[in-house]
Scaffold this active site. Structure first.
Site, PDB file in Angstrom:
ATOM      1  N   ASP A 173       0.842  -1.191   0.000  1.00 40.32           N
ATOM      2  CA  ASP A 173       0.000   0.000   0.000  1.00 40.32           C
ATOM      3  C   ASP A 173       0.882   1.247   0.000  1.00 40.32           C
ATOM      4  OD1 ASP A 173      -2.352   1.483   0.131  1.00 40.32           O
ATOM      5  OD2 ASP A 173      -2.447   1.409   2.317  1.00 40.32           O
TER       6      ASP A 173
ATOM      7  N   GLY B 231      -7.519   8.356   6.960  1.00 42.96           N
ATOM      8  CA  GLY B 231      -7.616   8.654   8.375  1.00 42.96           C
ATOM      9  C   GLY B 231      -9.042   8.632   8.911  1.00 42.96           C
TER      10      GLY B 231
ATOM     11  N   ASP C  58      -8.653   0.610   6.431  1.00 47.21           N
ATOM     12  CA  ASP C  58      -7.588   0.581   7.434  1.00 47.21           C
ATOM     13  C   ASP C  58      -8.037   1.224   8.743  1.00 47.21           C
ATOM     14  OD1 ASP C  58      -5.206   0.444   8.820  1.00 47.21           O
ATOM     15  OD2 ASP C  58      -4.174   1.963   7.639  1.00 47.21           O
ATOM     16  N   SER C  59      -8.510   2.477   8.680  1.00 48.47           N
ATOM     17  CA  SER C  59      -8.863   3.200   9.909  1.00 48.47           C
ATOM     18  C   SER C  59      -9.914   2.457  10.732  1.00 48.47           C
ATOM     19  CB  SER C  59      -9.376   4.601   9.575  1.00 48.47           C
ATOM     20  OG  SER C  59      -8.351   5.390   9.015  1.00 48.47           O
TER      21      SER C  59
ATOM     22  N   GLY D 253      -8.851   5.241   1.324  1.00 49.26           N
ATOM     23  CA  GLY D 253      -9.489   6.075   2.342  1.00 49.26           C
ATOM     24  C   GLY D 253     -10.969   5.825   2.499  1.00 49.26           C
ATOM     25  N   ALA D 254     -11.381   4.552   2.450  1.00 55.29           N
ATOM     26  CA  ALA D 254     -12.809   4.236   2.391  1.00 55.29           C
ATOM     27  C   ALA D 254     -13.373   3.673   3.699  1.00 55.29           C
ATOM     28  CB  ALA D 254     -13.072   3.258   1.250  1.00 55.29           C
TER      29      ALA D 254
ATOM     30  N   ASN E  97     -10.170  -0.011  -0.083  1.00 53.58           N
ATOM     31  CA  ASN E  97      -9.189  -0.083   1.003  1.00 53.58           C
ATOM     32  C   ASN E  97      -9.813   0.288   2.344  1.00 53.58           C
ATOM     33  OD1 ASN E  97      -7.499  -0.486  -1.165  1.00 53.58           O
ATOM     34  ND2 ASN E  97      -5.983   1.028  -0.531  1.00 53.58           N
TER      35      ASN E  97
ATOM     36  N   GLU F 247      -1.804   5.507  -9.309  1.00 55.52           N
ATOM     37  CA  GLU F 247      -2.735   6.476  -8.717  1.00 55.52           C
ATOM     38  C   GLU F 247      -2.703   7.797  -9.478  1.00 55.52           C
ATOM     39  OE1 GLU F 247      -4.202   8.412  -4.490  1.00 55.52           O
ATOM     40  OE2 GLU F 247      -2.409   7.168  -4.505  1.00 55.52           O
TER      41      GLU F 247
END
Length: 312
Positions: free
Chosen positions: A82, A181, A258-259, A214-215, A256, A134
């Site tokens: 990533d 984030g 992550d947060s 960032g999803a 993606n 990207e």
């Protein structure tokens, strides 16, 4: 089943109108929580590793954890880098067994992004590894990626065909309103994804897999638990899940997350210590965090990604 690339996954996802979850991993409990959920729902999986995760846990440890997950679950699992910021980190991951890498050249000019991305693609394709590129810049913070809101840039649809043709990338991450984030938006600001941009890109790149970074949805339940136990996430707000599900029904083949994993792990640990402050055995407080991650991933697979039952 060996570790696989995302090529076949994305073909099936595009045709099936669903997306594959790309979940960031940092330690044993996170890997276990994610893969247990995917195994229960028979879902294909991308486990992705950031540069920060490689520094924290070391490449070899993460690879062995993922190899153990493949052996334990029998699932098709892709291992993805990533936000690779340069050729050297992409090369290191390719040489170290990753089956997919992302080169993030979004900070460069269009021409320089193409030049460096194409260099990574050449090295990766010669070794059977796929590459994500990207275009556009997402606001927010994720490990070493820091982009101020005023510097965020939506992807320009008129650039995508040239970029894909000249670089040879296998998938493309775009910026349509997601953000890295937990603090994705200002208080009172309404999240909105630019589906008009996504639609135009899909027309220009038919049958081509698109990626959303960032999803995370910033799960309110976990935010509440953290805030009640010493946290300060009162203004955190994420991407509505119905918007992500709509994106997954179009050309978005990889989403993606992550947060939300970090929030789930932290909420489980904070809640446990609030109830049992005397505990000092890591198994006692890491277990609830792992359970949260398993439950979260099951929810995402069924209600956001729509890929349950797709690991065939």
């Amino acid at each position: 089943m060996p570790i696989v690339t995302s090529t076949e996954m994305f073909k099936k996802a595009y045709d099936g109108k669903y997306a594959i979850g790309a979940f960031n991993v940092n330690n044993l409990e996170i890997v276990q929580g994610i893969t247990e959920a995917a195994a229960e729902l028979n879902a294909p999986l991308i486990l992705q590793v950031s540069a920060g995760a490689r520094k924290y846990a070391k490449h070899v440890y993460l690879m062995k954890l993922i190899e153990a997950a493949v052996e334990d679950t029998g699932l098709p699992i892709c291992v993805h880098l990533d936000h690779g910021e340069d050729f050297e980190i992409c090369k290191s991951c390719i040489d170290g067994g990753f089956t997919s890498v992302m080169f993030d050249g979004s900070k460069h000019s269009f021409e320089e992004n193409i030049r460096q991305t194409a260099e990574v693609v050449k090295y990766a394709h010669d070794r059977g590894v796929v590459v994500e590129g990207e275009l556009g810049k997402l606001a927010g913070i994720e490990d070493d990626v820091h982009v101020a809101e005023e510097d965020a840039v939506f992807t320009r649809p008129d650039e995508v065909e040239e970029f894909v043709e000249r670089t040879g990338v296998d998938s493309l991450a775009i910026a349509i309103g997601t953000s890295h984030g937990a603090f994705k938006f200002k208080p009172g600001q309404k999240p909105k994804l630019r589906f008009d941009i996504l639609e135009e890109i899909s027309k220009r790149l038919p049958n081509f897999p698109i990626v959303l970074h960032g999803a995370s949805s910033v799960v309110p339940e976990y935010v509440k638990i953290i805030n009640e136990n010493g946290g300060n996430l009162a203004d955190a707000i994420g991407i509505p899940e119905d918007m992500l599900r709509e994106a997954a029904r179009s050309s978005v083949c990889k989403i993606n997350i992550d947060s939300d994993l970090r929030l789930g792990m932290t909420a489980g640990i904070r809640e446990h210590f609030a109830k049992y402050p005397e505990h000092f055995d890591p198994r006692q407080y890491l277990g609830p965090g792992r359970d949260n991650i398993r439950d979260l991933v099951k929810h995402k697979i069924k209600h956001v990604l729509g890929c349950d039952g797709a690991a065939k």
